[in-house]
Design an enzyme around this catalytic site. Structure first.
Site, PDB file in Angstrom:
ATOM      1  N   GLY A  17     -19.095 -31.964  13.431  1.00  0.00           N
ATOM      2  CA  GLY A  17     -17.957 -31.345  14.082  1.00  0.00           C
ATOM      3  C   GLY A  17     -17.558 -30.020  13.466  1.00  0.00           C
ATOM      4  CB  THR A  18     -17.337 -28.799   9.964  1.00  0.00           C
ATOM      5  OG1 THR A  18     -16.249 -29.619   9.535  1.00  0.00           O
ATOM      6  CG2 THR A  18     -17.240 -27.452   9.266  1.00  0.00           C
ATOM      7  CD  GLN A  49     -10.187 -38.045  14.154  1.00  0.00           C
ATOM      8  OE1 GLN A  49     -10.071 -39.216  14.466  1.00  0.00           O
ATOM      9  NE2 GLN A  49     -10.753 -37.672  13.027  1.00  0.00           N
ATOM     10  CB  THR A  92     -36.230 -28.536  11.163  1.00  0.00           C
ATOM     11  OG1 THR A  92     -37.093 -27.435  10.892  1.00  0.00           O
ATOM     12  CG2 THR A  92     -37.051 -29.756  11.515  1.00  0.00           C
ATOM     13  CB  CYS A  97     -11.267 -32.195   6.145  1.00  0.00           C
ATOM     14  SG  CYS A  97     -12.619 -32.893   7.119  1.00  0.00           S
TER      15      CYS A  97
END
Length: 392
Positions: free
Chosen positions: A78-79, A186, A251, A339
């Protein structure tokens, strides 16, 4: 439901940080690994096998979310997907140098906006939120400018669980010509989320880009995706071999992608039943804590919140000390966003909602992957009461 019959399944209460790995995801990953080596960009038989696995996974994830396979850009999580969305859309669509987001967003959204401010001279507007963490769509109307390029508002907040009126927010932005991104990391694993037309999911076609992450669905960590509306321009952040149609070189992690797809598919099959069970258990937990834990107050919207999300502040306490006490009793919980763990700073989200710094530091968050058993609920309440009594 992910491993609901596993020992201690109702003691892991930090699904917002990462959900338990589903059996389906584990099996898919092992099958991909057992298939043997192969780079999905290679032209030999082993490479073709890997490419086939990646494209099958892409199609499965896209289908479950009402998107076409060509609208799905696979990332490391997600980041990365949020960074690609914010920076890539802003740089590729130079309508102007103005961004709009909220103070409740994940750090990967906020810090991407700050990067554009610092390096490229963008202006950033943070929308006000109310005491429940909701954005009033009319406030966006006043914040938009002729040079607003991008509006990014998360579908649901990770810390307090509040779900935003995103279709209304997006409609205001689109009416003024701005692109719209939503971080649905979320929400997608809890709500009926869709990127396409029709169906019961949202935000549907209201947004131009949407972020999801594998490990919230019960897939492996280190995999995610950006859903990007066909025809939308975006500047890649990673340059190299041209994978993901040149939008994300590198990759492919075939096993993780296979596990991601298996988790999303399994979630699509049990999401409705699971949500109802989690809501019942969540509401019972909220009711017991508010009734029996001195000084506890619910944070976030009381109704418009994620199904398994119960978050509180407890006046006169330390969120970290409550976390430690629950951990000692075998319960995994959080004192805020994973986080931001380890930082002795009050939550920016709670501060934006009007909480005083000292009260914001008392936050504790329960995010359920499975319904709580009666014994677990009694134990949680008992631990909280004992810890509070010991510190008064």
């Amino acid at each position: 439901m992910p491993d609901s019959d596993a020992p201690g399944a109702d003691r892991y209460l930090d699904a917002a940080a990462t959900a338990p790995l589903r059996r389906e995801a584990r099996d898919a990953m092992l099958a991909a690994l057992d298939a043997g080596p192969g780079n999905a960009s290679s032209v030999h038989t082993a490479g073709h096998r890997a490419r086939t696995a990646v494209e099958a996974a892409r199609s499965g994830i896209a289908s479950a979310l009402g998107a076409s396979p060509g609208e799905l850009v696979l990332t490391s999580g997600g980041t990365e997907a949020n960074n690609l969305a914010i920076t890539g859309l802003a740089l590729a669509n130079p309508r102007g140098r103005h961004l709009v987001t909220t103070p409740l967003e994940h750090p990967s959204v906020i810090e991407s906006c700050r990067y554009l401010e610092r390096v490229f001279g963008f202006d950033l507007t943070l929308l006000a939120v109310d005491e429940r963490g909701r954005v009033d769509p009319s406030s966006l109307e006043g914040a938009l400018r002729p040079d607003t390029t991008l509006v990014s508002v998360g579908l649901a907040n990770a810390e307090v669980g509040t779900v935003q009126p995103l279709p209304d927010i997006a409609a205001v932005a689109k009416n003024r010509g701005a692109l719209v991104h939503t971080d649905a990391v979320q929400a997608a694993a809890s709500l009926p989320v869709s990127f396409g037309e029709g169906g019961s999911g949202w935000p549907g076609t209201a947004v131009d880009a949407m972020t999801i992450a594998s490990h919230k669905f019960g897939g492996p960590q280190g995999a995610g995706a950006l859903l990007l509306r066909a025809g939308t321009r975006i500047e890649p952040l990673l340059h190299g071999g041209g994978q993901e149609r040149g939008l994300r070189s590198g990759t492919e992690n075939v096993a993780a992608i296979a596990g991601f797809a298996a988790a999303v598919g399994a979630h699509a099959g049990d999401a409705g039943t699971r949500a109802l069970e989690l809501v019942r258990s969540r509401d019972e937990l909220i009711a017991r804590v508010l009734a029996e834990v001195a000084g506890a107050s619910l944070t976030g919207h009381p109704e418009e919140r994620l199904p398994g999300h119960a978050s509180f502040v407890v006046e006169g306490q330390s969120g970290e000390s409550l976390l430690v006490a629950l951990d000692a009793a075998g319960f995994a919980v959080s004192s805020g966003s994973a986080c931001a763990a380890g930082k002795d700073e009050p939550s920016p989200a709670l501060l934006a909602m009007g909480f005083a710094p000292d009260l914001a530091r008392t936050a504790i968050r329960f995010t359920l992957a499975n319904p709580l058993g009666p014994g677990a609920l009694e134990r949680i309440v008992g631990v909280l009461r004992s810890e509070i009594h010991a510190h008064r």
